[in-house]
Design a protein around this motif. Structure first.
Motif, PDB file in Angstrom:
ATOM      1  N   LYS A  26      -8.136  -8.970   5.064  1.00  0.00           N
ATOM      2  CA  LYS A  26      -7.039  -8.514   5.930  1.00  0.00           C
ATOM      3  C   LYS A  26      -7.535  -8.289   7.355  1.00  0.00           C
ATOM      4  O   LYS A  26      -6.887  -8.671   8.322  1.00  0.00           O
ATOM      5  CB  LYS A  26      -6.440  -7.227   5.363  1.00  0.00           C
ATOM      6  CG  LYS A  26      -5.167  -6.782   6.066  1.00  0.00           C
ATOM      7  CD  LYS A  26      -4.696  -5.428   5.556  1.00  0.00           C
ATOM      8  CE  LYS A  26      -3.852  -5.549   4.318  1.00  0.00           C
ATOM      9  NZ  LYS A  26      -3.361  -4.242   3.847  1.00  0.00           N
ATOM     10  N   LEU A  41       0.842  -1.206   0.000  1.00  0.00           N
ATOM     11  CA  LEU A  41       0.000   0.000   0.000  1.00  0.00           C
ATOM     12  C   LEU A  41       0.876   1.255   0.000  1.00  0.00           C
ATOM     13  O   LEU A  41       0.558   2.240  -0.676  1.00  0.00           O
ATOM     14  CB  LEU A  41      -0.940  -0.005   1.210  1.00  0.00           C
ATOM     15  CG  LEU A  41      -1.951  -1.159   1.237  1.00  0.00           C
ATOM     16  CD1 LEU A  41      -2.882  -1.054   2.435  1.00  0.00           C
ATOM     17  CD2 LEU A  41      -2.781  -1.210  -0.049  1.00  0.00           C
ATOM     18  N   VAL A  53       2.869  -9.692   2.418  1.00  0.00           N
ATOM     19  CA  VAL A  53       3.555  -8.775   3.338  1.00  0.00           C
ATOM     20  C   VAL A  53       2.962  -8.670   4.743  1.00  0.00           C
ATOM     21  O   VAL A  53       3.694  -8.426   5.706  1.00  0.00           O
ATOM     22  CB  VAL A  53       3.602  -7.356   2.710  1.00  0.00           C
ATOM     23  CG1 VAL A  53       4.496  -7.354   1.481  1.00  0.00           C
ATOM     24  CG2 VAL A  53       2.205  -6.861   2.315  1.00  0.00           C
ATOM     25  N   LYS A  81     -10.588  -9.822  -5.024  1.00  0.00           N
ATOM     26  CA  LYS A  81      -9.816 -10.154  -6.230  1.00  0.00           C
ATOM     27  C   LYS A  81     -10.693 -10.693  -7.344  1.00  0.00           C
ATOM     28  O   LYS A  81     -10.631 -10.214  -8.472  1.00  0.00           O
ATOM     29  CB  LYS A  81      -8.716 -11.161  -5.896  1.00  0.00           C
ATOM     30  CG  LYS A  81      -7.892 -10.814  -4.672  1.00  0.00           C
ATOM     31  CD  LYS A  81      -6.991  -9.625  -4.872  1.00  0.00           C
ATOM     32  CE  LYS A  81      -6.355  -9.217  -3.551  1.00  0.00           C
ATOM     33  NZ  LYS A  81      -5.373  -8.182  -3.653  1.00  0.00           N
ATOM     34  N   TYR A  93      -7.190 -15.848  -3.753  1.00  0.00           N
ATOM     35  CA  TYR A  93      -6.992 -15.951  -5.219  1.00  0.00           C
ATOM     36  C   TYR A  93      -7.609 -17.232  -5.801  1.00  0.00           C
ATOM     37  O   TYR A  93      -7.266 -17.628  -6.918  1.00  0.00           O
ATOM     38  CB  TYR A  93      -5.494 -15.859  -5.563  1.00  0.00           C
ATOM     39  CG  TYR A  93      -4.902 -14.531  -5.160  1.00  0.00           C
ATOM     40  CD1 TYR A  93      -5.105 -13.397  -5.938  1.00  0.00           C
ATOM     41  CD2 TYR A  93      -4.181 -14.393  -3.977  1.00  0.00           C
ATOM     42  CE1 TYR A  93      -4.605 -12.165  -5.559  1.00  0.00           C
ATOM     43  CE2 TYR A  93      -3.672 -13.164  -3.587  1.00  0.00           C
ATOM     44  CZ  TYR A  93      -3.884 -12.060  -4.379  1.00  0.00           C
ATOM     45  OH  TYR A  93      -3.391 -10.833  -4.005  1.00  0.00           O
ATOM     46  N   SER A 152       2.982  -2.086  -8.717  1.00  0.00           N
ATOM     47  CA  SER A 152       3.141  -2.430  -7.295  1.00  0.00           C
ATOM     48  C   SER A 152       1.916  -3.116  -6.695  1.00  0.00           C
ATOM     49  O   SER A 152       2.059  -3.981  -5.845  1.00  0.00           O
ATOM     50  CB  SER A 152       3.476  -1.175  -6.484  1.00  0.00           C
ATOM     51  OG  SER A 152       2.358  -0.306  -6.418  1.00  0.00           O
ATOM     52  N   ASN A 209       0.404 -15.221  -3.227  1.00  0.00           N
ATOM     53  CA  ASN A 209       0.948 -13.885  -3.412  1.00  0.00           C
ATOM     54  C   ASN A 209       2.252 -13.879  -2.632  1.00  0.00           C
ATOM     55  O   ASN A 209       2.208 -14.130  -1.428  1.00  0.00           O
ATOM     56  CB  ASN A 209      -0.037 -12.858  -2.820  1.00  0.00           C
ATOM     57  CG  ASN A 209       0.471 -11.438  -2.875  1.00  0.00           C
ATOM     58  OD1 ASN A 209       1.544 -11.184  -3.387  1.00  0.00           O
ATOM     59  ND2 ASN A 209      -0.315 -10.508  -2.325  1.00  0.00           N
ATOM     60  N   ARG A 219       8.618  -8.267  -7.260  1.00  0.00           N
ATOM     61  CA  ARG A 219       7.282  -8.701  -7.690  1.00  0.00           C
ATOM     62  C   ARG A 219       6.696  -7.710  -8.683  1.00  0.00           C
ATOM     63  O   ARG A 219       6.741  -6.501  -8.471  1.00  0.00           O
ATOM     64  CB  ARG A 219       6.342  -8.800  -6.478  1.00  0.00           C
ATOM     65  CG  ARG A 219       4.982  -9.406  -6.832  1.00  0.00           C
ATOM     66  CD  ARG A 219       3.979  -9.292  -5.694  1.00  0.00           C
ATOM     67  NE  ARG A 219       3.344  -7.992  -5.650  1.00  0.00           N
ATOM     68  CZ  ARG A 219       2.323  -7.666  -4.859  1.00  0.00           C
ATOM     69  NH1 ARG A 219       1.839  -8.579  -4.008  1.00  0.00           N
ATOM     70  NH2 ARG A 219       1.806  -6.459  -4.855  1.00  0.00           N
TER      71      ARG A 219
HETATM   72  N1  GLU Z   1      -2.820  -7.791  -1.521  1.00  0.00           N
HETATM   73  C1  GLU Z   1      -2.525  -6.796  -2.510  1.00  0.00           C
HETATM   74  C2  GLU Z   1      -1.040  -6.741  -2.759  1.00  0.00           C
HETATM   75  O1  GLU Z   1      -0.314  -7.545  -2.251  1.00  0.00           O
HETATM   76  C3  GLU Z   1      -3.127  -5.447  -2.123  1.00  0.00           C
HETATM   77  C4  GLU Z   1      -2.414  -4.658  -1.075  1.00  0.00           C
HETATM   78  C5  GLU Z   1      -2.380  -5.358   0.245  1.00  0.00           C
HETATM   79  O2  GLU Z   1      -3.428  -5.484   0.873  1.00  0.00           O
HETATM   80  O3  GLU Z   1      -1.287  -5.795   0.584  1.00  0.00           O
HETATM   81  O4  GLU Z   1      -0.588  -5.905  -3.499  1.00  0.00           O
END
Ligand code: GLU
Ligand code: PMP
Length: 401
Positions: free
Chosen positions: A101, A17, A126, A239, A207, A37, A175, A375
């Protein structure tokens, strides 16, 4: 200076983000940025889903809802789990939150005591280690190998389980790698888990609908139904239905845990947005044929981006089987000199160079716990992708030994 609580020292901003915000700021400042990104589909939410939201507002669904979600949506989730996972969940084993999240955040808040361990296969999304640490837990990072598409193996799992292990996270499709666990791989992992009854699975299936080349999504609970009450299925509409901004996720699992998530929600957000809930019910209950076109479009971008990036000297990447990310190995760029004479020492340096030289925003592997990689999110237009890839190629060709 405002004095913050000590616990704020234990959390960093989400790099995905943060870097997306930086790209937006640079664009607002007039810089011609290509932004790879963010993992966010560039499609708009399908029209009938938008219409369900408008109707909901007109019919007065603009008030507080039950903490755990409106019955219409919970029933839609129940039907979805039965249709797509072939699993039966009672309604009180299902809850709804303001995004996947938030549910993962609450799940760790509800379950971790200081020192509790969470096994996180790397590279990882992340937020997992950050949230584990925030609640006093210990992320146990287990690095995957490229030969196995970075997936956690049963042997690795076995080797990292201790009496303090509370959770293992399975995120498939993954991811940032796009790897998809096969039924056989999940079976082997389930076999290990059946020997360690204190370990729970956080199955992040966001996903689920995005797989390619006839690869099929499978869930550990489907493979081993006895794990039903030891698994928290986390999923959402962000998604597959291009609904990232609606903030709607759902979870299914053990009664006590789901009730704890509801309790936390009752004292925090009260309930997820009523209008988004109506929209999500329509998404889950509605036709899914649009996904065929979307998947095909992602597939074309995946193949094109993989081919262009793989042909750039010094870069390489596997063909991902799911999600919408490429995890690009940039090891062979390390040690090279930029036109300004600076040595690239890490994937962070490579990303900084690509941003400065090519005006392309990608995210370094260090954010995902496995270097030296970066990435690329290909959830953007083909035109953007090809423009960004050309810029990356040009910038890489300017590096010297
Ligand atoms: N999950 C997506 C990403 O990795 C959106 C941002 C987030 O929530 O981390 O880019
Ligand atoms: N899990 C993974 C693996 C993700 O990439 C994301 C990014 N959106 C999420 C969870 C969170 O999704 P959301 O909160 O938008 O439902």
């Amino acid at each position: 200076m405002f004095k913050l609580s000590n616990r704020m020292n234990a959390i960093q901003p989400s790099p995905t983000l943060a870097l997306n915000a930086k790209a937006a700021q640079l664009r607002a400042d007039g810089v011609d940025i290509v932004n790879f990104s963010l993992g966010e589909p560039n499609f708009n939410t399908p029209l009938w889903i938008q219409e369900a939201a408008i109707q909901a507002m007109q019919q007065g669904l603009t008030k507080y809802t039950p903490t755990d979600g409106i019955p219409l949506l919970k029933q839609a989730i129940q039907k979805k789990l039965s249709r797509d996972y072939k699993l039966d969940y009672e309604l009180d084993l299902i809850t709804v939150g303001a995004g996947t999240k938030q549910l993962i955040f609450n799940a760790f808040m509800a379950s971790l005591n200081p020192g509790d361990e969470v096994i996180i296969p790397a590279p990882y999304w992340v937020s997992y280690p950050e949230l584990v640490r925030f609640f006093g837990g210990v992320p146990v990072i287990v690095s995957g190998s490229p030969e196995n598409e970075f997936k956690l193996t049963a042997d690795q799992l076995k080797a990292h389980i201790t009496p303090k292990t509370r959770w293992v996270i399975i995120n498939s499709p993954n991811n940032p790698t796009g790897a998809v666990y096969s039924q056989g791989e999940l079976r082997q992992i389930a076999d290990v888990l059946m020997e360690h009854f204190h370990v729970h699975v956080l199955s992040d299936d966001i996903y689920e609908h995005l797989t390619y080349d006839d690869v099929k999504f499978s869930s550990i609970v489907k493979v081993e139904p006895r794990l039903k009450f030891r698994t928290l299925i986390c999923n959402g509409v962000s998604k597959a239905y291009a609904m990232t901004g609606w903030r709607l996720g759902f979870a299914a699992g053990a009664f006590d845990l789901i009730q704890a998530l509801n309790l936390l929600q009752s004292q925090s957000t009260s309930n997820p947005c009523s209008i988004s809930q109506a929209a999500a019910a329509s998404a889950l209950n509605g036709p899914h044929s649009f996904l065929i076109d979307w998947r095909q479009s992602f597939d074309e971008r995946r193949t094109a981006t993989h081919n262009v990036i793989g042909a750039i000297p010094g870069l390489s990447c596997e063909m991902p089987k799911g999600a919408f990310y490429l995890y690009v190995n940039c090891e062979r760029l390390l040690g090279l000199l930029t036109p300004n004479g600076e040595v690239l020492r890490s994937d962070h340096d490579v990303c900084t160079y690509l941003l400065e030289e090519a005006k392309v925003m990608v995210i370094g592997g260090s954010a995902f716990g496995l270097s030296p990689y970066f990435r690329i999110s290909y959830a953007t237009s083909m035109e953007n992708l090809m423009e960004g890839c050309q810029r990356i190629e040009k910038a890489v060709r300017r590096l010297v030994r």
